[in-house]
Design a protein around this motif. Structure first.
Motif, PDB file in Angstrom:
ATOM      1  N   GLY A 181      -0.997   0.148  -2.362  1.00  0.00           N
ATOM      2  CA  GLY A 181       0.391   0.602  -3.013  1.00  0.00           C
ATOM      3  C   GLY A 181       0.524  -0.020  -4.209  1.00  0.00           C
ATOM      4  O   GLY A 181      -0.019  -1.297  -4.632  1.00  0.00           O
ATOM      5  N   ASN A 182       1.326   0.516  -5.271  1.00  0.00           N
ATOM      6  CA  ASN A 182       1.679  -0.143  -6.443  1.00  0.00           C
ATOM      7  C   ASN A 182       3.070  -0.113  -6.873  1.00  0.00           C
ATOM      8  O   ASN A 182       3.607   1.067  -6.984  1.00  0.00           O
ATOM      9  CB  ASN A 182       0.929   0.580  -7.649  1.00  0.00           C
ATOM     10  N   PRO A 183       3.653  -1.208  -6.801  1.00  0.00           N
ATOM     11  CA  PRO A 183       3.154  -2.517  -6.334  1.00  0.00           C
ATOM     12  C   PRO A 183       2.630  -2.690  -4.685  1.00  0.00           C
ATOM     13  O   PRO A 183       3.022  -1.692  -4.273  1.00  0.00           O
ATOM     14  CB  PRO A 183       4.212  -3.514  -6.563  1.00  0.00           C
ATOM     15  N   LYS A 184       1.864  -3.727  -4.439  1.00  0.00           N
ATOM     16  CA  LYS A 184       1.575  -3.742  -2.943  1.00  0.00           C
ATOM     17  C   LYS A 184       2.458  -3.641  -1.926  1.00  0.00           C
ATOM     18  O   LYS A 184       3.503  -4.450  -2.123  1.00  0.00           O
ATOM     19  CB  LYS A 184       0.622  -4.864  -2.652  1.00  0.00           C
ATOM     20  N   GLY A 185       2.442  -2.730  -1.008  1.00  0.00           N
ATOM     21  CA  GLY A 185       3.341  -2.938  -0.147  1.00  0.00           C
ATOM     22  C   GLY A 185       4.452  -1.782  -0.160  1.00  0.00           C
ATOM     23  O   GLY A 185       5.585  -1.762   0.292  1.00  0.00           O
ATOM     24  N   ASN A 186       4.230  -1.184  -1.503  1.00  0.00           N
ATOM     25  CA  ASN A 186       5.305   0.067  -1.714  1.00  0.00           C
ATOM     26  C   ASN A 186       5.070   1.345  -0.734  1.00  0.00           C
ATOM     27  O   ASN A 186       4.712   2.201  -1.008  1.00  0.00           O
ATOM     28  CB  ASN A 186       4.996   0.215  -3.339  1.00  0.00           C
ATOM     29  N   LEU A 187       5.710   0.913   0.594  1.00  0.00           N
ATOM     30  CA  LEU A 187       5.534   1.909   1.375  1.00  0.00           C
ATOM     31  C   LEU A 187       7.065   2.243   2.144  1.00  0.00           C
ATOM     32  O   LEU A 187       7.788   1.236   2.260  1.00  0.00           O
ATOM     33  CB  LEU A 187       4.919   1.664   2.479  1.00  0.00           C
ATOM     34  N   ASP A 188       7.125   3.266   2.843  1.00  0.00           N
ATOM     35  CA  ASP A 188       8.430   3.400   3.633  1.00  0.00           C
ATOM     36  C   ASP A 188       8.351   3.035   5.117  1.00  0.00           C
ATOM     37  O   ASP A 188       7.568   3.687   5.683  1.00  0.00           O
ATOM     38  CB  ASP A 188       8.860   5.005   3.638  1.00  0.00           C
ATOM     39  N   ILE A 189       8.265   1.850   5.005  1.00  0.00           N
ATOM     40  CA  ILE A 189       7.961   1.102   6.378  1.00  0.00           C
ATOM     41  C   ILE A 189       8.839   1.881   7.360  1.00  0.00           C
ATOM     42  O   ILE A 189       8.275   2.136   8.490  1.00  0.00           O
ATOM     43  CB  ILE A 189       8.219  -0.326   6.303  1.00  0.00           C
ATOM     44  N   ALA A 190      10.161   1.828   7.070  1.00  0.00           N
ATOM     45  CA  ALA A 190      10.876   2.756   8.474  1.00  0.00           C
ATOM     46  C   ALA A 190      10.404   3.969   8.674  1.00  0.00           C
ATOM     47  O   ALA A 190      10.423   4.219  10.024  1.00  0.00           O
ATOM     48  CB  ALA A 190      12.374   2.466   7.971  1.00  0.00           C
ATOM     49  N   GLY A 191      10.142   4.834   7.894  1.00  0.00           N
ATOM     50  CA  GLY A 191       9.323   6.090   8.015  1.00  0.00           C
ATOM     51  C   GLY A 191       8.191   5.950   8.783  1.00  0.00           C
ATOM     52  O   GLY A 191       7.925   6.660   9.868  1.00  0.00           O
ATOM     53  N   ILE A 192       7.261   4.980   8.567  1.00  0.00           N
ATOM     54  CA  ILE A 192       5.933   4.672   9.263  1.00  0.00           C
ATOM     55  C   ILE A 192       6.165   4.495  10.525  1.00  0.00           C
ATOM     56  O   ILE A 192       5.672   4.872  11.739  1.00  0.00           O
ATOM     57  CB  ILE A 192       5.304   3.650   8.424  1.00  0.00           C
ATOM     58  N   ILE A 193       7.221   3.502  10.931  1.00  0.00           N
ATOM     59  CA  ILE A 193       7.442   3.093  12.199  1.00  0.00           C
ATOM     60  C   ILE A 193       8.071   4.184  13.054  1.00  0.00           C
ATOM     61  O   ILE A 193       7.655   4.390  14.186  1.00  0.00           O
ATOM     62  CB  ILE A 193       8.543   1.945  12.110  1.00  0.00           C
ATOM     63  N   GLY A 194       8.933   4.986  12.415  1.00  0.00           N
ATOM     64  CA  GLY A 194       9.648   6.108  13.026  1.00  0.00           C
ATOM     65  C   GLY A 194       8.387   7.108  13.430  1.00  0.00           C
ATOM     66  O   GLY A 194       8.040   7.674  14.541  1.00  0.00           O
ATOM     67  N   SER A 195       7.556   7.359  12.514  1.00  0.00           N
ATOM     68  CA  SER A 195       6.373   8.543  12.687  1.00  0.00           C
ATOM     69  C   SER A 195       5.363   7.620  13.825  1.00  0.00           C
ATOM     70  O   SER A 195       4.980   8.642  14.562  1.00  0.00           O
ATOM     71  CB  SER A 195       5.778   8.492  11.381  1.00  0.00           C
ATOM     72  N   TYR A 196       5.041   6.634  13.953  1.00  0.00           N
ATOM     73  CA  TYR A 196       4.302   5.795  14.912  1.00  0.00           C
ATOM     74  C   TYR A 196       5.003   6.119  16.281  1.00  0.00           C
ATOM     75  O   TYR A 196       4.295   6.525  17.262  1.00  0.00           O
ATOM     76  CB  TYR A 196       3.925   4.409  14.805  1.00  0.00           C
ATOM     77  N   ILE A 197       6.227   5.901  16.390  1.00  0.00           N
ATOM     78  CA  ILE A 197       7.062   6.136  17.641  1.00  0.00           C
ATOM     79  C   ILE A 197       7.030   7.570  17.996  1.00  0.00           C
ATOM     80  O   ILE A 197       6.703   7.815  19.035  1.00  0.00           O
ATOM     81  CB  ILE A 197       8.372   5.615  17.502  1.00  0.00           C
ATOM     82  N   GLY A 198       7.085   8.519  17.094  1.00  0.00           N
ATOM     83  CA  GLY A 198       7.082  10.000  17.431  1.00  0.00           C
ATOM     84  C   GLY A 198       5.859  10.293  17.614  1.00  0.00           C
ATOM     85  O   GLY A 198       5.602  11.138  18.716  1.00  0.00           O
ATOM     86  N   LEU A 199       4.616   9.870  17.171  1.00  0.00           N
ATOM     87  CA  LEU A 199       3.379  10.081  17.651  1.00  0.00           C
ATOM     88  C   LEU A 199       3.119   9.706  18.862  1.00  0.00           C
ATOM     89  O   LEU A 199       2.291  10.497  19.548  1.00  0.00           O
ATOM     90  CB  LEU A 199       2.267   9.454  16.562  1.00  0.00           C
ATOM     91  N   ILE A 200       3.320   8.496  19.435  1.00  0.00           N
ATOM     92  CA  ILE A 200       3.231   8.122  20.917  1.00  0.00           C
ATOM     93  C   ILE A 200       4.080   8.899  21.607  1.00  0.00           C
ATOM     94  O   ILE A 200       3.539   9.467  22.820  1.00  0.00           O
ATOM     95  CB  ILE A 200       3.615   6.696  20.886  1.00  0.00           C
ATOM     96  N   ALA A 201       5.343   9.150  21.137  1.00  0.00           N
ATOM     97  CA  ALA A 201       6.118  10.116  22.292  1.00  0.00           C
ATOM     98  C   ALA A 201       5.458  11.641  22.262  1.00  0.00           C
ATOM     99  O   ALA A 201       5.454  12.124  23.318  1.00  0.00           O
ATOM    100  CB  ALA A 201       7.513  10.346  21.716  1.00  0.00           C
ATOM    101  N   LEU A 202       4.976  12.077  21.228  1.00  0.00           N
ATOM    102  CA  LEU A 202       4.137  13.268  21.178  1.00  0.00           C
ATOM    103  C   LEU A 202       3.187  13.273  22.026  1.00  0.00           C
ATOM    104  O   LEU A 202       2.798  14.011  22.906  1.00  0.00           O
ATOM    105  CB  LEU A 202       3.897  13.884  19.779  1.00  0.00           C
ATOM    106  N   GLY A 203       2.368  12.175  22.132  1.00  0.00           N
ATOM    107  CA  GLY A 203       1.090  11.742  22.715  1.00  0.00           C
ATOM    108  C   GLY A 203       1.570  11.840  24.358  1.00  0.00           C
ATOM    109  O   GLY A 203       0.882  12.516  25.367  1.00  0.00           O
ATOM    110  N   GLY A 204       2.731  11.488  24.741  1.00  0.00           N
ATOM    111  CA  GLY A 204       3.376  11.389  26.044  1.00  0.00           C
ATOM    112  C   GLY A 204       3.543  12.660  26.394  1.00  0.00           C
ATOM    113  O   GLY A 204       3.191  13.243  27.734  1.00  0.00           O
TER     114      GLY A 204
END
Length: 242
Positions: free
Chosen positions: A124-147
């Motif tokens: 990221g530029n600057p380093k860490g320039n990410l939508d952390i909340a969106g990524i966390i939500g996406s990981y939860i959604g991916l696990i739920a989808l896997g379930g």
């Protein structure tokens, strides 16, 4: 339930199945994220994990049925199903043990993708320039989808003795529930009911969670679909007409 869970998980990890599934998932997503020019983060020039969360469900659509297709079908083919049912285990013990073993394998496949998150975080530029909340939500959604996909795979494995047939049925169910309802809702004949049809599909709720807003309605949806699939599995197993 714990005995069935251990048996199934050991069956995956003591053979090549578990390792092949995890390797295929990580290799496929890795190629899409870092190598193929149309989806590569390096070529896209924007540090995010959109490739993982947009294409991951389609990879799951084939890998999870490959995990679950043998769970009941192989037991019936090998003639060990009757032996399993004579043990002091309830139907729910058997179903949940097999379901949780498949879900744990899915989680084990997803965990190494945190390295991809770390890599994108550093890019990221600057380093860490990410939508952390969106990524966390996406990981939860991916696990739920896997379930959800795992529950559909377990049900498909119970209704047939043929692993290939189980695989095909599970892939079809996963596709219909993931994007089929959205495609049907897009047909310009439903009027005001189109939104309701779209909300019946997984992709509507998955996208909502990817925005980082963990709405309880979306979690209830995933839990309800999983419960429904496992209830159907219980009814079929309880009837002993498989």
């Amino acid at each position: 339930m714990i005995e069935v869970l251990k048996k199934e998980l050991n069956g995956f990890l003591n053979s090549l199945i578990g390792y092949i599934v995890i390797s295929v998932f990580l290799t496929g997503i890795g190629l899409l994220m870092w190598v193929f020019p149309d989806t590569s983060v390096l070529d896209y020039g924007y540090a995010d994990l959109e490739t993982l969360f947009s294409l991951g469900p389609y990879v799951f659509m084939f890998l999870i049925p490959a995990i679950t297709m043998r769970m009941f079908a192989e037991e019936k083919r090998a003639g060990t199903m009757e032996l399993l049912l004579t043990k002091p285990l309830s139907d729910w013990d058997i179903i949940l043990g097999k379901y949780l073993s498949g879900l744990l394998l899915v989680i084990l496949a997803v965990l190494p993708t945190l390295f991809y998150f770390y890599s994108v975080y550093q890019l990221g530029n600057p380093k860490g320039n990410l939508d952390i909340a969106g990524i966390i939500g996406s990981y939860i959604g991916l696990i739920a989808l896997g379930g959800v996909f795992t529950a559909m795979g377990v049900l498909s494995s119970l209704i047939t003795t043929n692993q290939v047939v189980s695989f095909i049925i599970a892939v079809f169910m996963c596709f219909i529930f993931y994007s089929g309802f959205e495609s049907i809702a897009s047909i310009n004949v439903w009027g005001s009911a189109s939104l309701f049809l779209e909300q019946l599909g997984i992709i509507y709720h998955y996208r909502a969670m990817s925005k980082g807003l963990i709405d309880t309605r979306n979690l209830i949806y995933f839990f309800s679909v999983i419960t429904t699939m496992l209830m159907f599995t219980k009814l079929i197993l309880g009837s002993r007409r498989w």
